[in-house]
Scaffold this active site. Structure first.
Site, PDB file in Angstrom:
ATOM      1  N   CYS A 209      -8.795   0.611  -5.718  1.00 19.22           N
ATOM      2  CA  CYS A 209      -9.061  -0.704  -5.086  1.00 19.22           C
ATOM      3  C   CYS A 209      -8.905  -0.542  -3.650  1.00 19.22           C
ATOM      4  O   CYS A 209      -9.115  -1.605  -2.880  1.00 19.22           O
ATOM      5  CB  CYS A 209      -7.768  -1.588  -5.446  1.00 19.22           C
ATOM      6  SG  CYS A 209      -5.911  -0.993  -5.278  1.00 19.22           S
ATOM      7  N   CYS A 228      -0.078   2.927  -6.862  1.00 17.93           N
ATOM      8  CA  CYS A 228      -0.616   1.587  -6.059  1.00 17.93           C
ATOM      9  C   CYS A 228      -0.206   0.492  -6.613  1.00 17.93           C
ATOM     10  O   CYS A 228      -0.215  -0.064  -7.867  1.00 17.93           O
ATOM     11  CB  CYS A 228      -2.296   1.406  -6.295  1.00 17.93           C
ATOM     12  SG  CYS A 228      -2.942   0.223  -5.641  1.00 17.93           S
ATOM     13  N   CYS A 231      -2.899  -2.304  -7.846  1.00 18.97           N
ATOM     14  CA  CYS A 231      -3.952  -2.138  -9.286  1.00 18.97           C
ATOM     15  C   CYS A 231      -2.944  -1.329 -10.461  1.00 18.97           C
ATOM     16  O   CYS A 231      -3.451  -1.160 -11.675  1.00 18.97           O
ATOM     17  CB  CYS A 231      -5.152  -1.651  -8.968  1.00 18.97           C
ATOM     18  SG  CYS A 231      -5.236   0.173  -8.659  1.00 18.97           S
ATOM     19  N   ASP A 356     -14.897  23.321  14.954  1.00 16.06           N
ATOM     20  CA  ASP A 356     -14.189  22.286  15.419  1.00 16.06           C
ATOM     21  C   ASP A 356     -12.598  22.412  15.527  1.00 16.06           C
ATOM     22  O   ASP A 356     -12.095  22.659  14.651  1.00 16.06           O
ATOM     23  CB  ASP A 356     -14.521  21.063  14.715  1.00 16.06           C
ATOM     24  CG  ASP A 356     -13.829  20.050  15.117  1.00 16.06           C
ATOM     25  OD1 ASP A 356     -13.159  19.945  16.323  1.00 16.06           O
ATOM     26  OD2 ASP A 356     -13.972  18.735  14.515  1.00 16.06           O
TER      27      ASP A 356
END
Length: 450
Positions: A209, A228, A231, A356
């Site tokens: 979610c 979570c 959800c 990088d």
């Protein structure tokens, strides 16, 4: 074996003999030559093996080494790629150079680069995959977390019957439904509480979610007992778990897994995860917990993983670093050392390191700057970048030495004010520094090439 395959193998083995005998190397080129002659050679070489593929961002090399030690408690015909050459050509070389025993089950324990899993599973159907973790790493090669995971899953799709042995504390490994049997491992050594990951942590959005994940407890980064509240998505049931941390030092960890006391002769919570993965593979292969404990207790050092090199009177601990999560864990590890030490950080930006270098700004250099160590050395090809990072973190100019040339770094180490020295270096910088120290006689000839 076909005529083409036989010729390819002959060329590969001959090139390995030459390179190994006269150049003290040969972990990758023999496999590349063999593959050019017969692109399907991996299917031929791996045909009779039960294969375990170990992949993920951090911990592949040590997890592979520990898994081999564990499996050797029961099996005696094990192939692996100990040099860390984990792309297709390096894996072919590992098969070419393995001396097969005459009897018993043949097992291949392979460290595999995340983007190369599919290059192996095109030809070999593994018995098991081991997923260590996925963190932001070498953005130029892998992209973001879910991009990396998709690369791995593309390879897994070629082997839907293989068992996945995954870090259950990593939300990403519970984010997609897979046909494979899955065994989860993780930590269960704390009482449940309520917290969130630090604000700059990657991978803490619920994959169902997109709300922020919460944690009953957090180990580091995004690893822990997550759920979570929106959800109900949550950490899966763990088949194997750490239930107690009994003694932790910079050079040793003692802990309990499934009521079995374990010890590894290397420090760091992140390395307990590696040992837990190896333990889980051992149990998958029906090795008794006490036998696993004996295997893990072996005092075996792995290239660049807290490898200690005596340089004159200095004990130099060499540690490979390559991304923010790994570097922060190493900072936590060396902070456990209560004796004076100096710190050398070497930053390169070649293809094998990741070109990088912006990741150093997501690492907690301020933590180490606050310790006010006797001496900080910044070095390597990107010395200006790493030195500036230390300056921003608060290291005074009179405590920071900038040295680009690694010959000069090796010389400076001999004269540092502390007996203990930590060298944190990216991959090619580790190789280069080891070559310098070997040339000066501080590393035995047998250990010069990895």
């Amino acid at each position: 074996m076909s005529v083409k395959s036989s010729f390819a193998v002959a060329v590969g083995r001959s090139s390995y003999w030459f390179l190994h005998t006269f150049m003290k190397g040969g972990s990758s080129l023999p496999g590349k030559l063999t593959n050019q002659i017969d692109p399907d050679i991996l299917a031929t070489l791996g045909r009779d093996y039960e294969v375990v593929i170990i992949t993920g961002t951090n911990g592949k090399t040590l997890t592979t080494a520990l898994t081999v030690k564990v499996l050797q408690a029961k099996y005696h015909n094990i192939l692996t790629n100990p040099t860390g050459s984990n792309m297709k050509q390096g894996i072919i070389t590992a098969f070419l150079t393995h001396k097969t025993g005459r009897s018993g089950k043949k097992i291949a324990v392979l460290e595999v680069d995340e983007a190369n899993v599919i290059e192996v599973t095109k030809y070999i159907k593994p018995t098991a995959f081991v997923f260590t973790n996925i963190f932001r790493d070498q953005m130029d090669r892998y992209g973001e977390l879910y991009t990396t995971y998709k690369k791995i899953l593309a390879g897994v799709a070629k082997a839907p019957d293989a068992t996945i042995i995954a870090n259950g504390d990593a939300p990403i490994f519970n984010s997609q439904s897979l046909p494979n049997p899955i065994i989860y491992y993780g930590f269960n050594h704390q009482q449940d509480g309520e917290r969130k990951a630090p604000y700059n942590t990657d991978g803490v959005l619920c994959p169902v979610c997109n709300h922020i994940l919460h944690y009953k407890f957090l180990i580091y980064s995004n690893l822990g007992k997550y759920y979570c509240p929106h959800c109900g998505f949550s950490r899966p049931k763990l088949q194997h778990s750490v239930t107690a941390l009994t003694h932790l030092t910079p050079t040793q960890s003692q802990f309990v897994v499934d009521q079995q006391a374990l010890k590894i002769n290397i420090g760091g919570t992140y390395n307990i995860y590696n040992a837990l993965a190896a333990y889980s593979v051992g149990r998958y292969f029906d090795i008794a917990p006490d036998k696993i404990a004996q295997a893990l207790d072996a005092d075996e050092k792995v290239f660049g993983r807290q490898e200690v090199i005596q340089v004159g009177t200095k004990a130099v601990t060499l540690i490979l670093v390559k991304n923010p999560v790994g570097l922060n864990q190493v900072f936590n590890l060396i902070s456990l050392n209560h004796k004076p030490f100096s710190l050398v950080t070497l930053l390169n930006a070649n293809y094998a390191d990741g070109i990088d270098t912006s990741w150093i700004w997501d690492s907690d250099f301020e933590k180490m700057a606050a310790q006010k160590l006797p001496c900080y050395i910044a070095g390597g090809e990107r010395v200006t970048d790493i030195a500036f990072r230390w300056q921003v973190a608060g290291v005074p100019k009179d405590s920071l030495i900038q040295i680009k040339d690694l010959d000069q770094v090796a010389e400076k180490i001999k004269n540092l004010p502390t007996q203990q020295v930590y060298v944190l270096a990216t991959y090619t910088a580790v190789l280069q520094l080891r070559e310098k120290l070997a040339a000066q006689g501080f590393i035995a000839a047998a250990n010069r090439k990895h």
